[in-house]
Design a protein around this motif. Sequence first.
Motif, PDB file in Angstrom:
ATOM      1  N   ARG A  57       0.835  -1.209   0.000  1.00 30.75           N
ATOM      2  CA  ARG A  57       0.000   0.000   0.000  1.00 30.75           C
ATOM      3  C   ARG A  57       0.867   1.256   0.000  1.00 30.75           C
ATOM      4  O   ARG A  57       0.607   2.204  -0.749  1.00 30.75           O
ATOM      5  N   ALA A  78       2.555   1.857  -3.434  1.00 29.17           N
ATOM      6  CA  ALA A  78       1.617   2.410  -4.419  1.00 29.17           C
ATOM      7  C   ALA A  78       1.331   3.882  -4.157  1.00 29.17           C
ATOM      8  O   ALA A  78       1.103   4.664  -5.084  1.00 29.17           O
ATOM      9  N   LYS A  79       1.398   4.277  -2.886  1.00 31.84           N
ATOM     10  CA  LYS A  79       1.078   5.657  -2.515  1.00 31.84           C
ATOM     11  C   LYS A  79       2.281   6.592  -2.638  1.00 31.84           C
ATOM     12  O   LYS A  79       2.169   7.690  -3.186  1.00 31.84           O
ATOM     13  N   LYS A 118       4.650   5.962  -6.473  1.00 34.09           N
ATOM     14  CA  LYS A 118       3.799   5.702  -7.642  1.00 34.09           C
ATOM     15  C   LYS A 118       4.531   5.917  -8.958  1.00 34.09           C
ATOM     16  O   LYS A 118       4.341   5.168  -9.922  1.00 34.09           O
ATOM     17  N   TYR A 169      10.837  -4.176  -4.940  1.00 37.54           N
ATOM     18  CA  TYR A 169       9.815  -3.836  -5.938  1.00 37.54           C
ATOM     19  C   TYR A 169      10.460  -3.404  -7.256  1.00 37.54           C
ATOM     20  O   TYR A 169      11.621  -3.003  -7.308  1.00 37.54           O
ATOM     21  N   VAL A 181       0.620  -5.341  -5.633  1.00 33.63           N
ATOM     22  CA  VAL A 181       0.749  -3.887  -5.571  1.00 33.63           C
ATOM     23  C   VAL A 181      -0.274  -3.206  -6.493  1.00 33.63           C
ATOM     24  O   VAL A 181      -0.779  -2.129  -6.188  1.00 33.63           O
ATOM     25  N   SER A 182      -0.590  -3.851  -7.607  1.00 32.58           N
ATOM     26  CA  SER A 182      -1.550  -3.264  -8.553  1.00 32.58           C
ATOM     27  C   SER A 182      -2.936  -3.110  -7.921  1.00 32.58           C
ATOM     28  O   SER A 182      -3.723  -2.250  -8.324  1.00 32.58           O
ATOM     29  N   LYS A 191      -0.724   0.571  -8.353  1.00 29.43           N
ATOM     30  CA  LYS A 191       0.552   0.691  -9.057  1.00 29.43           C
ATOM     31  C   LYS A 191       0.958  -0.674  -9.582  1.00 29.43           C
ATOM     32  O   LYS A 191       0.991  -1.651  -8.833  1.00 29.43           O
ATOM     33  N   ASP A 192       1.273  -0.761 -10.870  1.00 24.92           N
ATOM     34  CA  ASP A 192       1.757  -2.015 -11.442  1.00 24.92           C
ATOM     35  C   ASP A 192       3.241  -2.161 -11.114  1.00 24.92           C
ATOM     36  O   ASP A 192       4.053  -1.352 -11.559  1.00 24.92           O
TER      37      ASP A 192
END
Length: 420
Positions: A99, A102-103, A106, A142, A313-314, A318-319
Amino acid sequence: MGQDIYMEWDSNGAELLHTPGGVQDIYGVMCANKLKIQSAVHEVLSSYGFRDIQTPAFEYFDIFSKERGTVASNEMFKFFDRGNNTLVLRPDMTPPIARCVAKYYKDEHMQIRLSYIGNTFVNTGKYKGKLQEVTQAGAELYNDGSSDADAEMVALTIECLLKSGLKEFQIEAGHAGFFNGLVKEAGFSEKETAKLRNLIESKNFFGVEDLLDNLTVSKELKEIFLKMPEMLNNLDEAVEFVKARSKSEEVYKAVERLKKLENIIGSYGFGNYITIDLSMLSNYSYYTGVIFRAYTYGNGEAVATGGRYDGLVSQFGKDAPAIGLAIVIDQLIIALSRQKLLDTEIMQGTILLYPQSLRDMAVKEAERMRSQGSIIQLVRKSSQKQAEEYKEYAKRMGAERVLYLKSEDNVEEWNVGQHF
């Protein structure tokens, strides 16, 4: 009756509060050992370029929902905030960090390396004998979907375990796509797949055979399922065996990926620590690729786990391909203790004992010694206590020595390890 659940009594009959089932107090030498091991593991993670991250101990329930493939709902500790939103104590470190990525990352498309030390909480039920609160030290990598990233995380796990003091252990590695590809090719229903998964996870291959006898499945695929536990010693032969019987690209890619993992681990010099197990499955359905667990004698639970989760993650926006590892500190300590690899006595620090009349001198001396890196505990001597009582106290507290300021020009030193 309610009090009996959490009350106990000392030798004098006084009531004492105790902890709920599945959690524990850690203190004294054991706590010192735990902090020492955490520090050693953290040092290795940092040396690989991983940077620390901290996430909340509780999150919204949706972070760990069934769709994300994490812990079952009935195994989470749930409660409500003032807005009546469902919150849970985190049962898993990976979704919260996904999370965050992705935040906060990004727009980053190159490698992101994050590490953590934190507690997770899983409501297994106090009668199952499992810890419900455990400390994990881990790392998440990642934006790197390569087999090199797979191998590096396995190698990192091995280095962490070695640095902790563990000497004999084995990493078992499998691939989530192997089982998933086979059940898709066989056309099993969700219920049939779940039943087959449970049997394979429990290593009940007699049960697997009985189940397959009652399902519509080709002879070739049945042979693969039954051969799973035997395909350990020679991966090349296993690959040929599987390719001759399956037509699934997902299955092919899984075994080829494991071959690459095995080869790259050799570059790290860790080939003897890894075993490929095609029957390995994971409790977390978010895993999509290589999965691994570390085992050692003296403990039936894994001391480390990890795997690739390219789709998680997607779900947060976010991919990003991802792979992670977790060193289960509490299980590692159990193993090290049973293998007699833990320090049984950690001596540290000096007790600076002084009478009230020499307080100023004692405070200044303590500051001077601390500035030079010493651990100093100030204790004012009571006129009601004899010197022997302070010597025994120093032993109980694990101090290395006592400095007794008897007067401005008379300092007596007691080495705690000596007989008085």
